[in-house]
Every structure is written in structure tokens, then in C-alpha cells.
Design a protein around this motif. Structure first.
Motif, PDB file in Angstrom:
ATOM      1  N   ASP A   1     137.467 -32.569  22.833  1.00 18.16           N
ATOM      2  CA  ASP A   1     137.027 -33.920  23.201  1.00 18.16           C
ATOM      3  C   ASP A   1     136.803 -34.088  24.696  1.00 18.16           C
ATOM      4  O   ASP A   1     135.919 -34.840  25.118  1.00 18.16           O
ATOM      5  CB  ASP A   1     138.039 -34.969  22.716  1.00 18.16           C
ATOM      6  N   SER A   2     137.584 -33.382  25.524  1.00 17.31           N
ATOM      7  CA  SER A   2     137.376 -33.596  26.963  1.00 17.31           C
ATOM      8  C   SER A   2     136.088 -32.902  27.412  1.00 17.31           C
ATOM      9  O   SER A   2     135.365 -33.404  28.275  1.00 17.31           O
ATOM     10  CB  SER A   2     138.607 -33.199  27.784  1.00 17.31           C
ATOM     11  N   LEU A   3     135.757 -31.775  26.778  1.00 15.92           N
ATOM     12  CA  LEU A   3     134.463 -31.138  27.070  1.00 15.92           C
ATOM     13  C   LEU A   3     133.322 -32.084  26.667  1.00 15.92           C
ATOM     14  O   LEU A   3     132.354 -32.271  27.412  1.00 15.92           O
ATOM     15  CB  LEU A   3     134.338 -29.813  26.299  1.00 15.92           C
ATOM     16  N   GLN A   4     133.464 -32.691  25.494  1.00 20.56           N
ATOM     17  CA  GLN A   4     132.413 -33.604  25.008  1.00 20.56           C
ATOM     18  C   GLN A   4     132.268 -34.804  25.961  1.00 20.56           C
ATOM     19  O   GLN A   4     131.155 -35.259  26.228  1.00 20.56           O
ATOM     20  CB  GLN A   4     132.731 -34.092  23.592  1.00 20.56           C
ATOM     21  N   THR A   5     133.374 -35.292  26.478  1.00 19.05           N
ATOM     22  CA  THR A   5     133.323 -36.425  27.406  1.00 19.05           C
ATOM     23  C   THR A   5     132.549 -36.042  28.663  1.00 19.05           C
ATOM     24  O   THR A   5     131.667 -36.778  29.127  1.00 19.05           O
ATOM     25  CB  THR A   5     134.757 -36.873  27.791  1.00 19.05           C
ATOM     26  N   ARG A   6     132.859 -34.871  29.208  1.00 20.49           N
ATOM     27  CA  ARG A   6     132.140 -34.425  30.410  1.00 20.49           C
ATOM     28  C   ARG A   6     130.664 -34.191  30.094  1.00 20.49           C
ATOM     29  O   ARG A   6     129.768 -34.517  30.876  1.00 20.49           O
ATOM     30  CB  ARG A   6     132.775 -33.140  30.979  1.00 20.49           C
ATOM     31  N   CYS A   7     130.421 -33.619  28.923  1.00 26.68           N
ATOM     32  CA  CYS A   7     129.052 -33.322  28.521  1.00 26.68           C
ATOM     33  C   CYS A   7     128.234 -34.618  28.402  1.00 26.68           C
ATOM     34  O   CYS A   7     127.085 -34.688  28.843  1.00 26.68           O
ATOM     35  CB  CYS A   7     129.097 -32.577  27.189  1.00 26.68           C
ATOM     36  N   GLY A   8     128.855 -35.641  27.823  1.00 29.13           N
ATOM     37  CA  GLY A   8     128.176 -36.939  27.694  1.00 29.13           C
ATOM     38  C   GLY A   8     127.796 -37.483  29.057  1.00 29.13           C
ATOM     39  O   GLY A   8     126.702 -38.036  29.237  1.00 29.13           O
TER      40      GLY A   8
END
Ligand SMILES: Cc1cn([C@H]2C[C@H](O)[C@@H](COP(=O)(O)O)O2)c(=O)[nH]c1=O
Length: 211
Positions: A171-178
Motif C-alpha cells: 500500500d505504501s508503494l501504491q500511495t507513492r505511485c499515485g
């Protein structure tokens, strides 16, 4: 010459559903639409290797952000002639994930933003060096990470072949990716972007009207 239109967004954003709705809408208006998606699992050796990497089966290569990005880029390089042929005969070639996925996920993995070196590395490799066609327009399907994660999780529970990979379950990767996606869209990276709210039902008709 057709238009190359790309749909981007987080895992579970609903890109597939949007691609179907846009295709239906364009087809109803008489346009010839060809749909493509990356990675081309089962069709390209580099895509299959990338999948192994996403599931942690490539050891050090999984850990190498540039190494993983190179695999995704090689998949697109192998598809470039096909894409050019598609553009010659279709009005719209609609692509689910493209070069910006590599930029956004690469930057997210490295904790960089859209000005970070990996974004320019991806552009130089894929566009300048590999000659991959430049999109005419990119659509960012925006959803909060929690919504995307829920959708990816429920897809996994109904379809065993859709086991979440190491990017999807982080989820933290996805947050940064967003965040990087938002910056790429703001900067008009490679092409003009349109940001679409993917939480509710997307109005494909008004989206298509602006193509
Ligand atoms: C196409 C592509 C996908 N990805 C990532 C995004 C997804 O988390 C994952 C697999 O994509 P998928 O879930 O859409 O099949 O690979 C890249 O990092 N670079 C790329 O060029």
C-alpha cells in the motif's frame, strides 16, 4: 493514422472496466478501436519474466528497479511494430498501461518524484532508444489507494489466477505511485493527460466526446 490513447492508474483502479466502456462508446459512434494491454503476459518472454519478478522469483533482479523496468520496456519494444500497424488501420488504439506505468512504479519504488532520474531514464530508453510510439493522450483513472487495494483484493479472492503481486500488495508503494501519476499528469508527461475520477461509474460518453 489512429490515435494512441493510454489508460493509466493504480492496480485495482478499474482500468480494464474503463477500457471496455470506452471501446463500446467509440464503437457505437462508428470508430474502429483496437485494444491492447501491457504487460503482455503469456505473449512475450520479457513480460513473463517481469511477472516472475513481481512475484519475487528473480532474486536480485526483482530488487533492481532498473532491471524490472527494462523487462517491461523490452515487452513494449517487441510490440512497437504491431502498435504502429494497429495505428495504421484503427481510429483509436486503446492501451491499458504503457510507458507511464514504468515511470510511475519505478519512481515509487525508488522514493523519487516525477522529477527523479528514473522518469527521464524510462523516457530516454523507451521513446528515444527503443522508438516506442508516443501516446497522443493519457487518461489517469484516479482512485484512493484504499479503494484500489479493496478492488485488487476482491479480484484475488474471486480469481485464483489474479493473486496479488508484490507491487499490488504494497500500500505504501501504491500511495507513492499515485502521487507520481498525479505529477506526470500535471506536467503533461509525453502527452496531454486527462484525470478521471474512478470511484463511481465513469461517464464514458463524455470522456469519449472529448477525444
Ligand atoms: C506495464 C507495466 C507495469 N508495471 C507494473 C504495474 C503493476 O503493478 C504490475 C503488473 O501490471 P498489471 O497488474 O496491470 O498486470 O507491473 C510496471 O512497473 N511497468 C510497466 O511498464
Amino acid at each position: 493514422m489512429g490515435k494512441l490513447i493510454v489508460i493509466e492508474g493504480l492496480d485495482g483502479a478499474g482500468k480494464n472496466t474503463l477500457a471496455r466502456a470506452v471501446t463500446e462508446e467509440l464503437t457505437a459512434r462508428g470508430a474502429h478501436v483496437i485494444g491492447r494491454a501491457f504487460p503482455r503476459y503469456g505473449e512475450d518472454i520479457h513480460a513473463d519474466l517481469a511477472r516472475d519478478g513481481l512475484h519475487g522469483r528473480l532474486g536480485d533482479l526483482t530488487e533492481s528497479v532498473n532491471g524490472m523496468a527494462l523487462l517491461f520496456a523490452l515487452d513494449r519494444r517487441a510490440a512497437a511494430d504491431q502498435l504502429r500497424a494497429d495505428l495504421d488501420r484503427a481510429d483509436v488504439v486503446l492501451v491499458d498501461r504503457y510507458v507511464a506505468s514504468n515511470a510511475a512504479y519505478g519512481a515509487a519504488r525508488l522514493h523519487q518524484d516525477a522529477d527523479g532520474e528514473i522518469v527521464e531514464w524510462v523516457r530516454a530508453l523507451e521513446i528515444d532508444r527503443f522508438g516506442i510510439p508516443v501516446p497522443d493522450e493519457q487518461i489517469l483513472l484516479r482512485v484512493p489507494v484504499a479503494v484500489a487495494a479493496d478492488r485488487a483484493r476482491s479480484r484475488e479472492s474471486t480469481d485464483a489466477t489474479r493473486a496479488r503481486d508484490s507491487y499490488e500488495s504494497d500500500d505504501s508503494l501504491q500511495t507513492r505511485c499515485g502521487r507520481v501519476y498525479e505529477q506526470l499528469a500535471d506536467r503533461g508527461w509525453l502527452s496531454p493527460w486527462r484525470v478521471v475520477d474512478g470511484v463511481g461509474q465513469v461517464d464514458a460518453a463524455s470522456l469519449v466526446a472529448a477525444f
